[in-house]
Motif scaffolding. Structure first.
Motif, PDB file in Angstrom:
ATOM      1  N   GLU A   1       0.850  -1.187   0.000  1.00 59.62           N
ATOM      2  CA  GLU A   1       0.000   0.000   0.000  1.00 59.62           C
ATOM      3  C   GLU A   1       0.885   1.236   0.000  1.00 59.62           C
ATOM      4  O   GLU A   1       1.881   1.302   0.718  1.00 59.62           O
ATOM      5  CB  GLU A   1      -0.906   0.006   1.241  1.00 59.62           C
ATOM      6  CG  GLU A   1      -1.881   1.147   1.274  1.00 59.62           C
ATOM      7  CD  GLU A   1      -2.883   1.043   2.430  1.00 59.62           C
ATOM      8  OE1 GLU A   1      -3.698   1.967   2.538  1.00 59.62           O
ATOM      9  OE2 GLU A   1      -2.843   0.079   3.206  1.00 59.62           O
TER      10      GLU A   1
ATOM     11  N   MET B   1       0.518   5.473   0.267  1.00 55.13           N
ATOM     12  CA  MET B   1      -0.376   6.589   0.582  1.00 55.13           C
ATOM     13  C   MET B   1       0.357   7.887   0.274  1.00 55.13           C
ATOM     14  O   MET B   1       1.419   8.160   0.839  1.00 55.13           O
ATOM     15  CB  MET B   1      -0.787   6.538   2.049  1.00 55.13           C
ATOM     16  CG  MET B   1      -1.480   5.239   2.417  1.00 55.13           C
ATOM     17  SD  MET B   1      -1.965   5.182   4.137  1.00 55.13           S
ATOM     18  CE  MET B   1      -3.554   5.980   4.005  1.00 55.13           C
TER      19      MET B   1
ATOM     20  N   VAL C   1      -9.371  10.447   2.883  1.00 57.43           N
ATOM     21  CA  VAL C   1      -8.541   9.466   2.188  1.00 57.43           C
ATOM     22  C   VAL C   1      -9.347   8.896   1.030  1.00 57.43           C
ATOM     23  O   VAL C   1     -10.485   8.471   1.212  1.00 57.43           O
ATOM     24  CB  VAL C   1      -8.110   8.318   3.136  1.00 57.43           C
ATOM     25  CG1 VAL C   1      -7.308   7.273   2.384  1.00 57.43           C
ATOM     26  CG2 VAL C   1      -7.320   8.860   4.311  1.00 57.43           C
TER      27      VAL C   1
ATOM     28  N   VAL D   1      -5.315  12.695   0.996  1.00 57.10           N
ATOM     29  CA  VAL D   1      -4.501  11.485   0.873  1.00 57.10           C
ATOM     30  C   VAL D   1      -5.087  10.603  -0.221  1.00 57.10           C
ATOM     31  O   VAL D   1      -6.307  10.414  -0.286  1.00 57.10           O
ATOM     32  CB  VAL D   1      -4.481  10.686   2.201  1.00 57.10           C
ATOM     33  CG1 VAL D   1      -3.666   9.414   2.069  1.00 57.10           C
ATOM     34  CG2 VAL D   1      -3.958  11.543   3.347  1.00 57.10           C
TER      35      VAL D   1
ATOM     36  N   ALA E   1      -4.605   6.680  -1.631  1.00 59.30           N
ATOM     37  CA  ALA E   1      -4.024   5.386  -1.287  1.00 59.30           C
ATOM     38  C   ALA E   1      -4.162   4.418  -2.453  1.00 59.30           C
ATOM     39  O   ALA E   1      -5.212   4.359  -3.094  1.00 59.30           O
ATOM     40  CB  ALA E   1      -4.722   4.815  -0.057  1.00 59.30           C
TER      41      ALA E   1
END
Length: 145
Positions: A72, A74, A99, A119, A121
């Motif tokens: 992952e 971010m 996010v 953000v 992701a």
């Protein structure tokens, strides 16, 4: 990151415009009705300096079974997102900056004018098999040395 950039070239433009990139290279997720996930990662500045080390943990509940390993990344797009990460006791669902979980289709439309969240992701490099529906909460905590 090279794997993410190869599969999603627009992620590179996000990196160039971000205040930091938090990367978890190996998150292990497993579950049967109740599940859990965890892994360690590194926060980099956009010029590649290490800014800190973090742990991610998650709990999930629902119709699910299996095990999976994934990465992952971010992208912290605002100074406030990075500040929140540094000053809070971890992120959790429903708190902190907004996010957006970006898939490869969505990532094709990114530009400096369409990027508006705190953000972004990306989940990539999945191996294993995890199937089902459920509710998951994720927390990111700074590792103190």
């Amino acid at each position: 990151m090279n794997s993410l950039y190869a599969s999603t070239p627009h992620a590179k433009s996000l990196a160039d415009n971000s205040f930091g990139i938090l990367i978890f290279p190996g998150i292990l997720k497993a579950g049967f009705l109740v599940g859990g996930a965890g892994g360690d990662g590194v926060l980099f500045s956009k010029d590649g300096r290490v800014l800190g080390y973090y742990n991610v943990s998650a709990l999930s509940y629902g119709l699910q079974a299996g095990a999976q390993n994934f990465s992952e990344a971010m992208f912290l797009m605002t100074p406030g997102a990075k500040q929140y990460l540094d000053s809070s006791d971890g992120w959790s669902v429903g708190a902190g900056p907004s996010v957006v979980l970006a898939d490869t289709g969505m990532a094709k439309d990114f530009s400096t004018t369409t990027v508006r969240s705190d953000v972004y992701a990306f989940v990539f490099g999945q191996t294993g098999l995890m199937a089902g529906l459920g509710v998951q909460g994720q927390k990111i905590t700074k590792i103190t040395e």
